[in-house]
Design a protein around this motif. Structure first.
Motif, PDB file in Angstrom:
ATOM      1  N   GLY A  98     -29.077 -28.579 106.435  1.00 40.09           N
ATOM      2  CA  GLY A  98     -29.250 -29.941 105.941  1.00 40.09           C
ATOM      3  C   GLY A  98     -30.703 -30.270 105.667  1.00 40.09           C
ATOM      4  N   ASP A  99     -31.057 -31.552 105.817  1.00 42.30           N
ATOM      5  CA  ASP A  99     -32.399 -32.064 105.569  1.00 42.30           C
ATOM      6  C   ASP A  99     -32.832 -31.764 104.134  1.00 42.30           C
ATOM      7  OD1 ASP A  99     -34.706 -33.446 106.124  1.00 42.30           O
ATOM      8  OD2 ASP A  99     -35.741 -31.697 106.967  1.00 42.30           O
ATOM      9  N   TYR A 100     -32.011 -32.167 103.173  1.00 42.24           N
ATOM     10  CA  TYR A 100     -32.337 -31.925 101.776  1.00 42.24           C
ATOM     11  C   TYR A 100     -31.970 -33.123 100.903  1.00 42.24           C
ATOM     12  CZ  TYR A 100     -27.329 -30.864 101.263  1.00 42.24           C
ATOM     13  OH  TYR A 100     -25.958 -30.924 101.258  1.00 42.24           O
ATOM     14  N   ASN A 101     -32.604 -33.183  99.739  1.00 42.50           N
ATOM     15  CA  ASN A 101     -32.311 -34.180  98.711  1.00 42.50           C
ATOM     16  C   ASN A 101     -31.677 -33.471  97.522  1.00 42.50           C
ATOM     17  OD1 ASN A 101     -33.905 -36.636  99.821  1.00 42.50           O
ATOM     18  ND2 ASN A 101     -35.367 -34.950  99.893  1.00 42.50           N
ATOM     19  N   LEU A 102     -30.701 -34.114  96.911  1.00 40.12           N
ATOM     20  CA  LEU A 102     -29.986 -33.503  95.797  1.00 40.12           C
ATOM     21  C   LEU A 102     -29.820 -34.522  94.674  1.00 40.12           C
ATOM     22  CD1 LEU A 102     -28.626 -30.737  95.293  1.00 40.12           C
ATOM     23  CD2 LEU A 102     -26.469 -31.752  96.019  1.00 40.12           C
ATOM     24  N   PHE A 103     -30.099 -34.082  93.446  1.00 38.36           N
ATOM     25  CA  PHE A 103     -29.940 -34.937  92.275  1.00 38.36           C
ATOM     26  C   PHE A 103     -28.943 -34.291  91.319  1.00 38.36           C
ATOM     27  CE2 PHE A 103     -34.115 -35.896  93.946  1.00 38.36           C
ATOM     28  CZ  PHE A 103     -34.181 -37.280  93.879  1.00 38.36           C
ATOM     29  N   ASP A 104     -27.905 -35.034  90.952  1.00 39.52           N
ATOM     30  CA  ASP A 104     -26.885 -34.540  90.024  1.00 39.52           C
ATOM     31  C   ASP A 104     -26.762 -35.493  88.834  1.00 39.52           C
ATOM     32  OD1 ASP A 104     -26.275 -32.481  91.813  1.00 39.52           O
ATOM     33  OD2 ASP A 104     -24.769 -33.695  92.836  1.00 39.52           O
ATOM     34  N   LEU A 105     -26.363 -34.953  87.704  1.00 38.08           N
ATOM     35  CA  LEU A 105     -26.172 -35.750  86.493  1.00 38.08           C
ATOM     36  C   LEU A 105     -24.886 -35.310  85.815  1.00 38.08           C
ATOM     37  CD1 LEU A 105     -27.618 -37.901  84.700  1.00 38.08           C
ATOM     38  CD2 LEU A 105     -28.514 -35.986  83.360  1.00 38.08           C
ATOM     39  N   SER A 106     -24.127 -36.276  85.329  1.00 40.02           N
ATOM     40  CA  SER A 106     -22.889 -35.953  84.626  1.00 40.02           C
ATOM     41  C   SER A 106     -22.673 -36.929  83.484  1.00 40.02           C
ATOM     42  CB  SER A 106     -21.683 -35.984  85.576  1.00 40.02           C
ATOM     43  OG  SER A 106     -21.508 -37.281  86.113  1.00 40.02           O
ATOM     44  N   ALA A 107     -21.897 -36.511  82.509  1.00 42.66           N
ATOM     45  CA  ALA A 107     -21.555 -37.354  81.369  1.00 42.66           C
ATOM     46  C   ALA A 107     -20.197 -36.919  80.855  1.00 42.66           C
ATOM     47  CB  ALA A 107     -22.604 -37.243  80.272  1.00 42.66           C
ATOM     48  N   GLY A 108     -19.484 -37.857  80.244  1.00 44.22           N
ATOM     49  CA  GLY A 108     -18.168 -37.502  79.756  1.00 44.22           C
ATOM     50  C   GLY A 108     -17.589 -38.564  78.855  1.00 44.22           C
ATOM     51  N   VAL A 109     -16.454 -38.242  78.265  1.00 38.97           N
ATOM     52  CA  VAL A 109     -15.756 -39.159  77.387  1.00 38.97           C
ATOM     53  C   VAL A 109     -14.259 -38.964  77.578  1.00 38.97           C
ATOM     54  CG1 VAL A 109     -15.838 -37.498  75.474  1.00 38.97           C
ATOM     55  CG2 VAL A 109     -15.481 -39.940  74.997  1.00 38.97           C
ATOM     56  N   THR A 110     -13.513 -40.054  77.526  1.00 40.96           N
ATOM     57  CA  THR A 110     -12.062 -40.002  77.670  1.00 40.96           C
ATOM     58  C   THR A 110     -11.417 -40.131  76.301  1.00 40.96           C
ATOM     59  OG1 THR A 110     -12.185 -41.006  79.874  1.00 40.96           O
ATOM     60  CG2 THR A 110     -10.052 -41.070  78.749  1.00 40.96           C
ATOM     61  N   VAL A 111     -10.613 -39.128  75.943  1.00 39.58           N
ATOM     62  CA  VAL A 111      -9.939 -39.101  74.645  1.00 39.58           C
ATOM     63  C   VAL A 111      -8.445 -38.882  74.887  1.00 39.58           C
ATOM     64  CG1 VAL A 111      -9.771 -37.999  72.384  1.00 39.58           C
ATOM     65  CG2 VAL A 111     -11.993 -38.130  73.553  1.00 39.58           C
ATOM     66  N   ASP A 112      -7.638 -39.877  74.511  1.00 31.86           N
ATOM     67  CA  ASP A 112      -6.182 -39.765  74.669  1.00 31.86           C
ATOM     68  C   ASP A 112      -5.796 -39.368  76.098  1.00 31.86           C
ATOM     69  OD1 ASP A 112      -5.778 -40.436  72.012  1.00 31.86           O
ATOM     70  OD2 ASP A 112      -5.881 -38.344  71.337  1.00 31.86           O
TER      71      ASP A 112
END
Length: 204
Positions: free
Chosen positions: A173-187
């Motif tokens: 442990g003892d950590y920092n985490l950065f995540d990024l996501s993107a998306g689109v909903t189609v039908d």
């Protein structure tokens, strides 16, 4: 209406159970149109928060010794009594036009409640449990044509902890985490891309 006032025999209920259901606000109108009542939120529905304190007595908590873990075997034994106590806070809200923010943090202390020969004395920390954790996220929703899309960033901090009772060796442990996501909903299908661990940290 909601069942909480009926079950608790009062209109205002100051109570929260650790096992709960939370709705996805994207589908709120659909759920309400089908008859579901969504309670536990601010009057305007833009903010939800909770503060929880807990205290748990464990009797006969199962523990796997370091030798068992090192050899990859699933061997457990009774470690006696332990106590887990802590506080959790979380808040979620729509802070702008289709802009959503959330924040949660927790403090947990888990220790032996009696001396166990070969493991530790009363008050020894249980292995594998971080004292502090923090998570924050920001999500922007927008339209691409007739389809809803989003971009979301998440920051996570996991406190340090040991995986053994003696608290020796490397600390996890003892950590920092950065995540990024993107998306689109189609039908009714969501297509997304994810970028995990943007800072390329290798110490978690």
């Amino acid at each position: 209406g909601p069942k909480a006032p009926e079950v608790n025999c009062q209109e205002v209920v100051y109570e929260r159970h650790r096992h709960r259901f939370e709705d996805n606000t994207r589908y709120r109108q659909t759920l309400e149109a089908a008859g579901m009542v969504l309670s536990g939120q601010s009057p305007d529905g833009r903010l939800r928060s909770s503060l929880t304190g807990f205290y748990t007595d464990w009797t006969g908590i199962p523990v796997s010794p370091a030798l068992s873990l090192a050899r990859g075997e699933a061997f457990y034994f009774n470690a006696g009594k332990a106590i887990s106590k802590g506080v959790e806070f979380e808040v979620f809200g729509e802070v702008g036009d289709r802009l959503f923010a959330e924040f949660s943090t927790s403090w947990v202390k888990s220790t032996l409640d009696e001396t166990v020969p070969g493991l530790g004395t009363k008050g020894t920390n249980l292995p594998g449990s971080a004292d502090h954790n923090v998570k924050a996220a920001l999500e922007k929703r927008f339209d691409i044509g007739d389809n809803e899309a989003y971009i979301r960033g998440v920051y996570t901090y996991v406190g340090g902890y040991y995986t053994n009772f003696t608290e020796t060796g490397l600390k996890s442990g003892d950590y920092n985490l950065f995540d990024l996501s993107a998306g689109v909903t189609v039908d009714n299908f969501r297509v997304g891309i994810y970028a995990r661990n943007l800072t390329n940290r290798k110490d978690f």
